[in-house]
Scaffold this active site. Structure first.
Site, mmCIF file in Angstrom:
data_model
loop_
_atom_site.group_PDB
_atom_site.id
_atom_site.type_symbol
_atom_site.label_atom_id
_atom_site.label_comp_id
_atom_site.label_asym_id
_atom_site.label_seq_id
_atom_site.Cartn_x
_atom_site.Cartn_y
_atom_site.Cartn_z
ATOM 1 N N LYS A 22 5.820 -4.917 3.465
ATOM 2 C CA LYS A 22 4.688 -4.751 2.535
ATOM 3 C C LYS A 22 4.150 -6.124 2.122
ATOM 4 O O LYS A 22 2.946 -6.366 2.151
ATOM 5 C CB LYS A 22 5.144 -4.006 1.287
ATOM 6 C CG LYS A 22 4.159 -4.043 0.130
ATOM 7 C CD LYS A 22 4.640 -3.284 -1.100
ATOM 8 C CE LYS A 22 5.499 -4.100 -1.998
ATOM 9 N NZ LYS A 22 4.793 -5.028 -2.884
ATOM 10 N N ASN A 23 5.054 -7.045 1.770
ATOM 11 C CA ASN A 23 4.621 -8.337 1.224
ATOM 12 C C ASN A 23 4.161 -9.338 2.266
ATOM 13 O O ASN A 23 3.778 -10.457 1.924
ATOM 14 C CB ASN A 23 5.717 -8.922 0.329
ATOM 15 C CG ASN A 23 5.887 -8.105 -0.942
ATOM 16 O OD1 ASN A 23 5.053 -7.252 -1.249
ATOM 17 N ND2 ASN A 23 6.958 -8.336 -1.645
ATOM 18 N N ARG A 92 -1.399 -5.851 -8.227
ATOM 19 C CA ARG A 92 -1.597 -7.265 -8.558
ATOM 20 C C ARG A 92 -1.948 -8.093 -7.329
ATOM 21 O O ARG A 92 -2.723 -9.040 -7.388
ATOM 22 C CB ARG A 92 -0.299 -7.780 -9.188
ATOM 23 C CG ARG A 92 -0.359 -9.185 -9.613
ATOM 24 C CD ARG A 92 0.959 -9.663 -10.148
ATOM 25 N NE ARG A 92 0.814 -11.016 -10.585
ATOM 26 C CZ ARG A 92 0.695 -12.034 -9.755
ATOM 27 N NH1 ARG A 92 0.721 -11.814 -8.446
ATOM 28 N NH2 ARG A 92 0.545 -13.257 -10.199
ATOM 29 N N CYS A 116 2.457 -6.072 -15.588
ATOM 30 C CA CYS A 116 3.043 -4.842 -15.044
ATOM 31 C C CYS A 116 4.402 -4.700 -15.723
ATOM 32 O O CYS A 116 4.775 -5.483 -16.589
ATOM 33 C CB CYS A 116 3.181 -4.933 -13.523
ATOM 34 S SG CYS A 116 4.414 -6.110 -13.014
ATOM 35 N N ARG A 121 2.892 -11.609 -15.305
ATOM 36 C CA ARG A 121 2.308 -11.849 -13.979
ATOM 37 C C ARG A 121 1.026 -12.701 -14.039
ATOM 38 O O ARG A 121 -0.038 -12.292 -13.588
ATOM 39 C CB ARG A 121 2.046 -10.530 -13.249
ATOM 40 C CG ARG A 121 3.169 -9.522 -13.255
ATOM 41 C CD ARG A 121 4.451 -9.988 -12.558
ATOM 42 N NE ARG A 121 4.295 -10.245 -11.158
ATOM 43 C CZ ARG A 121 4.350 -9.304 -10.205
ATOM 44 N NH1 ARG A 121 4.500 -8.054 -10.556
ATOM 45 N NH2 ARG A 121 4.217 -9.635 -8.938
ATOM 46 N N ASP A 307 13.617 -9.111 -5.691
ATOM 47 C CA ASP A 307 13.232 -7.746 -5.304
ATOM 48 C C ASP A 307 14.421 -6.902 -4.868
ATOM 49 O O ASP A 307 14.255 -5.712 -4.599
ATOM 50 C CB ASP A 307 12.189 -7.786 -4.180
ATOM 51 C CG ASP A 307 10.869 -8.324 -4.669
ATOM 52 O OD1 ASP A 307 10.006 -8.630 -3.826
ATOM 53 O OD2 ASP A 307 10.698 -8.467 -5.895
ATOM 54 N N ILE A 329 13.521 -15.021 -12.223
ATOM 55 C CA ILE A 329 12.116 -15.036 -11.788
ATOM 56 C C ILE A 329 11.201 -14.321 -12.771
ATOM 57 O O ILE A 329 10.169 -14.848 -13.173
ATOM 58 C CB ILE A 329 11.972 -14.400 -10.378
ATOM 59 C CG1 ILE A 329 12.944 -15.029 -9.381
ATOM 60 C CG2 ILE A 329 10.517 -14.489 -9.904
ATOM 61 C CD1 ILE A 329 12.669 -16.480 -9.049
ATOM 62 N N ARG A 401 4.818 2.989 -3.261
ATOM 63 C CA ARG A 401 4.055 1.749 -3.075
ATOM 64 C C ARG A 401 4.680 0.896 -1.986
ATOM 65 O O ARG A 401 3.978 0.170 -1.281
ATOM 66 C CB ARG A 401 4.056 0.935 -4.379
ATOM 67 C CG ARG A 401 3.343 1.591 -5.513
ATOM 68 C CD ARG A 401 3.210 0.648 -6.681
ATOM 69 N NE ARG A 401 2.583 -0.603 -6.270
ATOM 70 C CZ ARG A 401 2.251 -1.556 -7.134
ATOM 71 N NH1 ARG A 401 2.525 -1.422 -8.405
ATOM 72 N NH2 ARG A 401 1.673 -2.660 -6.705
#
Ligand code: EPZ
Length: 422
Positions: A22-23, A92, A116, A121, A307, A329, A401
């Site tokens: 996804k990223n 985002r 979020c 963010r 993550d 983070i 998502r």
């Protein structure tokens, strides 16, 4: 809205194929705005977030078609330069169109993403970098209104904190700038290397791939090209942790073990057998071995990924030891803890540190819980798969998502899991 129902307590066994990241898909789809023509992206996952950014590109005048996991994106008719709040507020990463729009059109109006569940963010590093490149940025009514007459001018940009999408945005902008741009303290996530490879295929001149110092020699024009999305390392880690939590055995295919150095080390430290080839990972947590408590501290790549923090915490919550989880983070990435408590977890939060006292697999019981963000929801899935009895997870749009066909992939591993209307 839909909820996920899991009848847990069974070891997961079998094979799971990993989808594209996804990223990586999000910045690479945004990068197609940099050059007209038909771009081809392969191994693109079909997710809520990829569908969102494709809707955003449509609103800018772009056309696209999906053939299986291949996307053809024609960015010839880039006619608009505004990304609306309605689209940006749901994701985002929409801010990733800022760099390409400024490079191609010299202007962009993008809604500020807003916060979020996991944190505020901000995008101040992105804005600072654009201003150093000569862009005028005005923040008004919740939008970033940016423009520059002519080309951006190369410069040296220093990140106080390595920002993944900040690095991606500025690399894309610098690719078409006049002169050379140096980015110092750049993020080094593998998804950035995937973007650098795509831009290079499009004619960009970028040095320092995978390091914290990127050198971009701006060119006059870029050209549509073909690129492949790398495997999703966070999806990979999520399934490895899920199988470990259930005391099962799995072969994960179409993945890249090189992108998960820290997680594999932590799983082995917990007493789990992990073997790897160049594109598969075999994990064996059968035999009733007790899980040891292992500490993790989230860090920018190649440190332990934030993550995968919630997922590993669920695993540690059912270990037979004590684990310290330190989240460096994001300021609010323990939303899963309250939900894990409902299932029997013994976790104490002190600021950005959580002390996890394992209760063993037998200490976990199914319960109704609520997903709050993408990775917290996968942590609840892991707990539900390991816990005895039924777990119902509401608001699973968060899960959709970032995880492609999760119900199908878990069912193929022997899980009893299905969706129902809430
Ligand atoms: C990317 O988000 C990922 N998203 C996130 O994955 C991931 O958690 C994060 O990197 C960290 O690895 C995508 O790639 C689409 P950052 P990003 O900018 O780029 C601060 C998921 O679950 N910061 O690297 O938004 C920021 O607040 C998502 O897939 C500023 O202060 O994260 C954070 O503390 C969640 N100002 C730190 O830097 C800025 O301008 C790192 O954030 C930018 C960031």
């Amino acid at each position: 809205m839909e909820k996920l129902i899991i009848e847990g307590g069974k070891p997961l066994c079998g094979t799971v194929r990993i989808s594209g990241a996804k990223n990586a898909a999000l910045p690479l789809i945004a990068a197609t705005l940099l050059a007209e023509g038909v771009h081809t992206l392969t191994n693109v996952p079909d997710l809520r977030d990829t569908r969102t950014i494709l809707r955003l590109l449509e609103s800018l005048g772009i056309t696209w078609e999906r053939q299986g996991t291949t996307l053809k994106i024609d960015s010839t008719n880039l006619t608009y330069s505004e990304a609306s709040y309605e689209l940006v507020k749901t994701m985002r990463a929409s801010v990733l169109v800022l760099g390409p729009l400024l490079a191609r059109l010299g202007k962009a109006k993008v809604s500020l993403p807003g916060g979020c569940a996991i944190g505020a963010r901000p995008i101040n590093f992105h804005i600072k970098g654009f201003e150093q490149l000569g862009v005028t940025c005005r923040l008004e009514q919740g939008y970033v209104d940016a423009e520059i007459a002519g080309r951006m001018q190369g410069c040296t940009i220093y990140f106080d904190v390595p920002s993944v999408t900040g690095t991606e945005n500025l690399v894309m902008a610098a690719a078409l700038a006049q002169g050379t741009t140096i980015i110092k303290n750049a993020a080094r996530e593998p998804e950035i290397g995937n973007l650098v490879d795509m831009l290079t295929a499009m004619g960009a001149e970028i040095g320092g791939r995978d390091t914290d110092r990127l050198t971009i020699h701006g060119v006059e024009r870029l050209y549509a090209a073909e690129s492949e999305i790398i495997p999703d390392r966070i999806e990979t880690g999520t399934y490895l942790i899920a199988v470990a939590a259930t005391g099962g055995k799995v072969t994960v295919t179409d993945c890249n073990p090189v992108h998960l150095p820290s997680l594999l080390d932590k799983l082995r430290a917990a007493g789990i057998e992990v073997k790897e080839t160049d594109n598969t990972i075999m994990l064996d947590a059968t035999g009733g071995r007790k899980l040891k408590g292992v500490d993790i501290t989230t860090m920018p790549y190649p440190g332990y990924p934030t993550d995968l923090q919630a997922q590993f915490m669920a695993l540690m919550a059912m270990s037979n030891g004590v684990s310290m989880v330190h989240e460096t983070i994001f300021e609010n990435r323990f939303m899963h803890v309250a939900e894990l408590h409902r299932m029997g977890a013994d976790i104490t939060i002190d600021g950005r540190t959580a002390v996890v006292k394992g209760v063993g697999r037998t200490g976990f019981n199914g319960a109704p819980v609520m997903a709050t963000d993408l990775r917290a929801s996968s942590s609840l899935v892991i707990a539900g798969l390991a816990a005895k009895g039924r777990t119902e997870i509401s608001r699973i749009y968060h899960l959709e998502r970032g995880y492609e066909q999760m119900v199908e992939k878990l069912t193929a591993l022997g899980a009893t899991v299905w969706k129902e209307q809430e």
